[in-house]
Design a protein around this motif. Structure first.
Motif, PDB file in Angstrom:
ATOM      1  N   UNK A   1       0.828  -1.199   0.000  1.00  0.00           N
ATOM      2  CA  UNK A   1       0.000   0.000   0.000  1.00  0.00           C
ATOM      3  C   UNK A   1       0.870   1.261   0.000  1.00  0.00           C
ATOM      4  N   UNK A   2       1.862   1.274   0.902  1.00  0.00           N
ATOM      5  CA  UNK A   2       2.681   2.481   1.039  1.00  0.00           C
ATOM      6  C   UNK A   2       4.055   2.099   1.582  1.00  0.00           C
ATOM      7  N   UNK A   3       5.075   2.759   1.067  1.00  0.00           N
ATOM      8  CA  UNK A   3       6.405   2.614   1.668  1.00  0.00           C
ATOM      9  C   UNK A   3       6.713   3.916   2.378  1.00  0.00           C
ATOM     10  N   UNK A   4       6.865   3.801   3.681  1.00  0.00           N
ATOM     11  CA  UNK A   4       7.070   4.971   4.534  1.00  0.00           C
ATOM     12  C   UNK A   4       8.540   4.965   4.961  1.00  0.00           C
ATOM     13  N   UNK A   5       8.851   4.456   6.147  1.00  0.00           N
ATOM     14  CA  UNK A   5      10.257   4.357   6.553  1.00  0.00           C
ATOM     15  C   UNK A   5      10.966   3.246   5.774  1.00  0.00           C
TER      16      UNK A   5
ATOM     17  N   UNK B   1       1.674   3.798  -3.068  1.00  0.00           N
ATOM     18  CA  UNK B   1       2.165   5.106  -2.630  1.00  0.00           C
ATOM     19  C   UNK B   1       3.594   4.999  -2.120  1.00  0.00           C
ATOM     20  N   UNK B   2       4.336   6.062  -2.346  1.00  0.00           N
ATOM     21  CA  UNK B   2       5.708   6.121  -1.858  1.00  0.00           C
ATOM     22  C   UNK B   2       5.925   7.467  -1.175  1.00  0.00           C
ATOM     23  N   UNK B   3       6.441   7.393   0.065  1.00  0.00           N
ATOM     24  CA  UNK B   3       6.780   8.622   0.814  1.00  0.00           C
ATOM     25  C   UNK B   3       8.285   8.649   0.989  1.00  0.00           C
ATOM     26  N   UNK B   4       9.057   8.946  -0.051  1.00  0.00           N
ATOM     27  CA  UNK B   4      10.519   8.813   0.005  1.00  0.00           C
ATOM     28  C   UNK B   4      11.174   9.705   1.067  1.00  0.00           C
ATOM     29  N   UNK B   5      10.527  10.829   1.398  1.00  0.00           N
ATOM     30  CA  UNK B   5      11.127  11.748   2.369  1.00  0.00           C
ATOM     31  C   UNK B   5      11.195  11.151   3.769  1.00  0.00           C
ATOM     32  N   UNK B   6      10.466  10.062   4.012  1.00  0.00           N
ATOM     33  CA  UNK B   6      10.409   9.456   5.347  1.00  0.00           C
ATOM     34  C   UNK B   6      11.326   8.249   5.509  1.00  0.00           C
ATOM     35  N   UNK B   7      12.032   7.881   4.450  1.00  0.00           N
ATOM     36  CA  UNK B   7      12.785   6.629   4.449  1.00  0.00           C
ATOM     37  C   UNK B   7      13.919   6.621   5.478  1.00  0.00           C
ATOM     38  N   UNK B   8      14.026   5.549   6.268  1.00  0.00           N
ATOM     39  CA  UNK B   8      15.183   5.360   7.147  1.00  0.00           C
ATOM     40  C   UNK B   8      15.999   4.141   6.708  1.00  0.00           C
TER      41      UNK B   8
ATOM     42  N   UNK C   1      13.932   0.879  -2.551  1.00  0.00           N
ATOM     43  CA  UNK C   1      13.182   1.493  -3.634  1.00  0.00           C
ATOM     44  C   UNK C   1      12.259   0.460  -4.249  1.00  0.00           C
ATOM     45  N   UNK C   2      11.032   0.853  -4.517  1.00  0.00           N
ATOM     46  CA  UNK C   2      10.106  -0.073  -5.178  1.00  0.00           C
ATOM     47  C   UNK C   2      10.489  -0.178  -6.646  1.00  0.00           C
ATOM     48  N   UNK C   3      10.216  -1.329  -7.254  1.00  0.00           N
ATOM     49  CA  UNK C   3      10.462  -1.470  -8.689  1.00  0.00           C
ATOM     50  C   UNK C   3       9.442  -0.663  -9.474  1.00  0.00           C
ATOM     51  N   UNK C   4       8.261  -0.500  -8.887  1.00  0.00           N
ATOM     52  CA  UNK C   4       7.194   0.251  -9.554  1.00  0.00           C
ATOM     53  C   UNK C   4       6.372   0.953  -8.478  1.00  0.00           C
ATOM     54  N   UNK C   5       6.274   2.274  -8.605  1.00  0.00           N
ATOM     55  CA  UNK C   5       5.508   3.049  -7.643  1.00  0.00           C
ATOM     56  C   UNK C   5       4.472   3.865  -8.411  1.00  0.00           C
ATOM     57  N   UNK C   6       3.216   3.813  -7.995  1.00  0.00           N
ATOM     58  CA  UNK C   6       2.160   4.494  -8.755  1.00  0.00           C
ATOM     59  C   UNK C   6       2.100   5.987  -8.437  1.00  0.00           C
ATOM     60  N   UNK C   7       2.253   6.332  -7.165  1.00  0.00           N
ATOM     61  CA  UNK C   7       2.197   7.746  -6.778  1.00  0.00           C
ATOM     62  C   UNK C   7       3.251   8.061  -5.711  1.00  0.00           C
TER      63      UNK C   7
END
Ligand code: IMP
Ligand code: MG
Length: 188
Positions: free
Chosen positions: A107-111, A136-143, A147-153
């Motif tokens: 659903x979402x990649x956060x940290x 969904x991808x929230x790259x600014x939150x990554x710890x 990286x996803x191979x495919x991210x929709x938004x």
């Protein structure tokens, strides 16, 4: 927060971030990409519960090549926001993934912490290949570097609800992605 109260519930929905139509359009493209890349190969779509169940349901219907579906549930335990922690698999897959090309549907990649643990675990089972698709991808939150191979938004650092994503187990049934509004300020 008592989200069972309709007024409280509604006040938590701040604004629509991604509409139902935008999601539909993006899923159509993702489904075509998967169909083109995996045609003729044993394909298993793996959803990490609960958040990804809506995305998986729509994504698999946009795929027009043979595929199978499986589910797992992972719970993360972290003290505060420290990067050390552990992920427990509370429900495992039923398939022997060594016979499949596996796509993890998120659903979402956060940290990135939960997913990186799930990837480690599934890689050890030696699937034919392993890729990640996320709504969904929230790259600014990554710890964790991931990286996803495919991210929709790609979205900014906002807490979002709907389309499978919850706050206090509510809002998963919204057909769009909305920004959650803290409203009264009390925690769920
Ligand atoms: P992480 O990538 O390990 O931090 O965990 C990701 C998980 O946290 C997701 O699968 C969601 O269940 C949850 N999560 C992260 N950000 C949000 C959000 O904005 N709304 C709802 N759930 C979220
Ligand atoms: Mg999830």
């Amino acid at each position: 927060m008592n989200f069972a109260d309709p007024e409280t519930y509604r006040s938590g929905i701040n604004r629509v971030l991604i509409s139902e139509d935008e999601i539909k359009e993006a899923i159509k493209k993702a489904g075509k990409m998967i169909s083109d890349s995996y045609d003729g190969r044993p394909l298993l779509l793996v959803s990490v519960l609960k958040g990804a169940f809506v995305f998986l349901a729509d994504l698999c219907r946009a795929v027009d090549v043979p595929c199978e579906i499986d589910f797992m549930e992972a719970k993360s335990y972290y003290a505060d926001t420290k990067s050390s922690g552990s992920v427990a698999i509370t429900m495992d897959l039923k398939h022997d993934i060594s016979k499949y090309h596996v796509i993890i549907v998120e659903d979402i990649i956060d940290t990135g912490r939960t997913l990186s643990e799930v990837i480690k675990l599934l890689k050890a089972r030696e699937p034919l290949s392993l890729r990640v698709i996320t709504l969904l991808d929230k790259p600014s939150r990554r710890v964790v570097e991931l990286e996803a191979d495919y991210s929709l938004f790609t979205i900014p650092d906002l807490f979002v609800i709907g389309y499978g994503l919850d706050y206090g187990e509510y809002y998963r049934n919204l057909p769009y992605i909305a920004e959650y509004s803290e409203g009264g300020g009390e925690d769920a």
